[in-house]
Design a protein around this motif. Structure first.
Motif, PDB file in Angstrom:
ATOM      1  N   LYS A   7       0.745  -1.211  -0.096  1.00  0.00           N
ATOM      2  CA  LYS A   7       0.048  -0.020   0.176  1.00  0.00           C
ATOM      3  C   LYS A   7       0.858   1.193  -0.059  1.00  0.00           C
ATOM      4  O   LYS A   7       1.850   1.281   0.729  1.00  0.00           O
ATOM      5  CB  LYS A   7      -0.825   0.004   1.084  1.00  0.00           C
ATOM      6  N   SER A   8       0.570   2.294  -0.950  1.00  0.00           N
ATOM      7  CA  SER A   8       1.113   3.529  -0.491  1.00  0.00           C
ATOM      8  C   SER A   8       0.045   4.435  -0.990  1.00  0.00           C
ATOM      9  O   SER A   8      -0.916   4.436  -1.734  1.00  0.00           O
ATOM     10  CB  SER A   8       2.292   3.768  -1.784  1.00  0.00           C
ATOM     11  N   GLU A   9       0.115   5.601  -0.044  1.00  0.00           N
ATOM     12  CA  GLU A   9      -0.837   6.569  -0.258  1.00  0.00           C
ATOM     13  C   GLU A   9      -0.306   7.410  -1.462  1.00  0.00           C
ATOM     14  O   GLU A   9       1.099   7.957  -1.599  1.00  0.00           O
ATOM     15  CB  GLU A   9      -0.925   7.624   1.031  1.00  0.00           C
ATOM     16  N   PRO A  10      -1.064   7.723  -2.415  1.00  0.00           N
ATOM     17  CA  PRO A  10      -0.555   8.272  -3.738  1.00  0.00           C
ATOM     18  C   PRO A  10       0.137   9.797  -3.546  1.00  0.00           C
ATOM     19  O   PRO A  10       0.943  10.198  -4.294  1.00  0.00           O
ATOM     20  CB  PRO A  10      -1.657   8.483  -4.742  1.00  0.00           C
ATOM     21  N   GLU A  11      -0.678  10.389  -2.434  1.00  0.00           N
ATOM     22  CA  GLU A  11      -0.213  11.736  -2.249  1.00  0.00           C
ATOM     23  C   GLU A  11       1.226  11.818  -1.569  1.00  0.00           C
ATOM     24  O   GLU A  11       2.029  12.574  -1.716  1.00  0.00           O
ATOM     25  CB  GLU A  11      -0.970  12.481  -0.820  1.00  0.00           C
ATOM     26  N   LEU A  51       1.500  -6.236  -6.219  1.00  0.00           N
ATOM     27  CA  LEU A  51       0.393  -5.406  -6.403  1.00  0.00           C
ATOM     28  C   LEU A  51       0.505  -4.121  -5.807  1.00  0.00           C
ATOM     29  O   LEU A  51       0.695  -3.984  -4.353  1.00  0.00           O
ATOM     30  CB  LEU A  51      -0.889  -6.111  -6.271  1.00  0.00           C
ATOM     31  N   PHE A  52       0.568  -3.180  -6.515  1.00  0.00           N
ATOM     32  CA  PHE A  52       0.712  -1.689  -6.061  1.00  0.00           C
ATOM     33  C   PHE A  52      -0.628  -1.043  -5.681  1.00  0.00           C
ATOM     34  O   PHE A  52      -1.413  -0.825  -6.883  1.00  0.00           O
ATOM     35  CB  PHE A  52       1.431  -1.004  -7.161  1.00  0.00           C
ATOM     36  N   PRO A  59     -11.491   6.034  -5.918  1.00  0.00           N
ATOM     37  CA  PRO A  59     -11.454   4.927  -4.745  1.00  0.00           C
ATOM     38  C   PRO A  59     -10.011   4.363  -4.409  1.00  0.00           C
ATOM     39  O   PRO A  59      -9.172   4.579  -5.358  1.00  0.00           O
ATOM     40  CB  PRO A  59     -12.479   4.077  -5.056  1.00  0.00           C
ATOM     41  N   PRO A  60      -9.736   3.802  -3.358  1.00  0.00           N
ATOM     42  CA  PRO A  60      -8.508   3.157  -3.047  1.00  0.00           C
ATOM     43  C   PRO A  60      -8.677   1.843  -4.162  1.00  0.00           C
ATOM     44  O   PRO A  60      -9.611   1.383  -4.659  1.00  0.00           O
ATOM     45  CB  PRO A  60      -8.829   2.529  -1.552  1.00  0.00           C
ATOM     46  N   LEU A 114     -11.405  -0.699  -4.814  1.00  0.00           N
ATOM     47  CA  LEU A 114     -11.940  -1.405  -3.619  1.00  0.00           C
ATOM     48  C   LEU A 114     -13.166  -2.037  -3.776  1.00  0.00           C
ATOM     49  O   LEU A 114     -13.458  -3.179  -3.298  1.00  0.00           O
ATOM     50  CB  LEU A 114     -11.675  -0.719  -2.252  1.00  0.00           C
ATOM     51  N   PRO A 115     -14.096  -1.206  -4.226  1.00  0.00           N
ATOM     52  CA  PRO A 115     -15.558  -1.726  -4.213  1.00  0.00           C
ATOM     53  C   PRO A 115     -15.530  -2.976  -5.240  1.00  0.00           C
ATOM     54  O   PRO A 115     -16.233  -4.091  -4.794  1.00  0.00           O
ATOM     55  CB  PRO A 115     -16.487  -0.750  -4.665  1.00  0.00           C
TER      56      PRO A 115
END
Length: 159
Positions: A7-11, A51-52, A59-60, A114-115
């Motif tokens: 996981k990475s926050e795109p910001e 998986l990035f 959404p995430p 995610l959905p």
DNA sequence: GCCAACGTTGGC
DNA sequence: GCCAACGTTGGC
């Protein structure tokens, strides 16, 4: 080869940032969770698939695949007083935190949000989807990997 | 070793 | 920005 999701926050650091990095490669530093640390140190091998995932996004979503370019080694940022990841309790003889290097591989043709992950058949047991799951580095099964690549519009095989 | 307080993650 | 879930810290 095994498969992982990171996981990475795109910001903070996005898929595009990874692709724009020298040799499309970066140090996956700053992980400060023991469970994730153990995976980085002990389980993740060169050549494994990643998986990035963009967390805290809208959404995430899983946005691309990467390859582990270098297996676990001590996280340099823990020793660097200038780094936001500096660990004041570090012991150089006994590093606490570990990293791997990852190299961008393929962007998904369409990000898998995610959905969509929640609705997909075969992903019911994904670590990511477990209630309260917060692990920033986590295992993905070969089946889950294939399903997600297909959802993302990539043929499962080619590199 | 317990557990309350606090900090962080991450979806919404 | 809110807050649920979880992890860590530290007093005892």
């Amino acid at each position: 080869m095994r498969h992982w999701l990171m996981k990475s926050e795109p910001e903070r650091f996005s898929w595009d940032d990874l692709r724009a990095s020298p040799r499309r490669t970066t140090v996956w530093d700053g992980v400060r969770n023991y469970q994730a640390r153990n995976l980085l140190r002990d389980e993740i091998r060169k050549g494994d698939g990643v998986l990035f995932y963009h967390s805290n996004a809208n959404p995430p979503a899983v946005v691309g695949t990467a390859t582990v370019a270098r297996a676990g080694y001590p996280d340099p940022s823990q020793f660097d007083p200038e780094s936001r990841y500096h660990d004041p309790k570090f012991d150089p003889e006994n590093p606490r935190w570990f990293v791997v290097d990852i190299r961008a591989d393929r962007a998904l043709r369409t990000p898998v949000g995610l959905p969509e992950l929640r609705e997909a058949r075969g992903l019911e047991k994904m670590v990511l989807l477990r209630r309260g799951s917060r692990l920033s580095v986590q295992p993905v099964t070969a089946t889950e990997w294939k399903i997600i690549l297909r959802l993302g519009g990539l043929a499962p095989r080619k590199a």
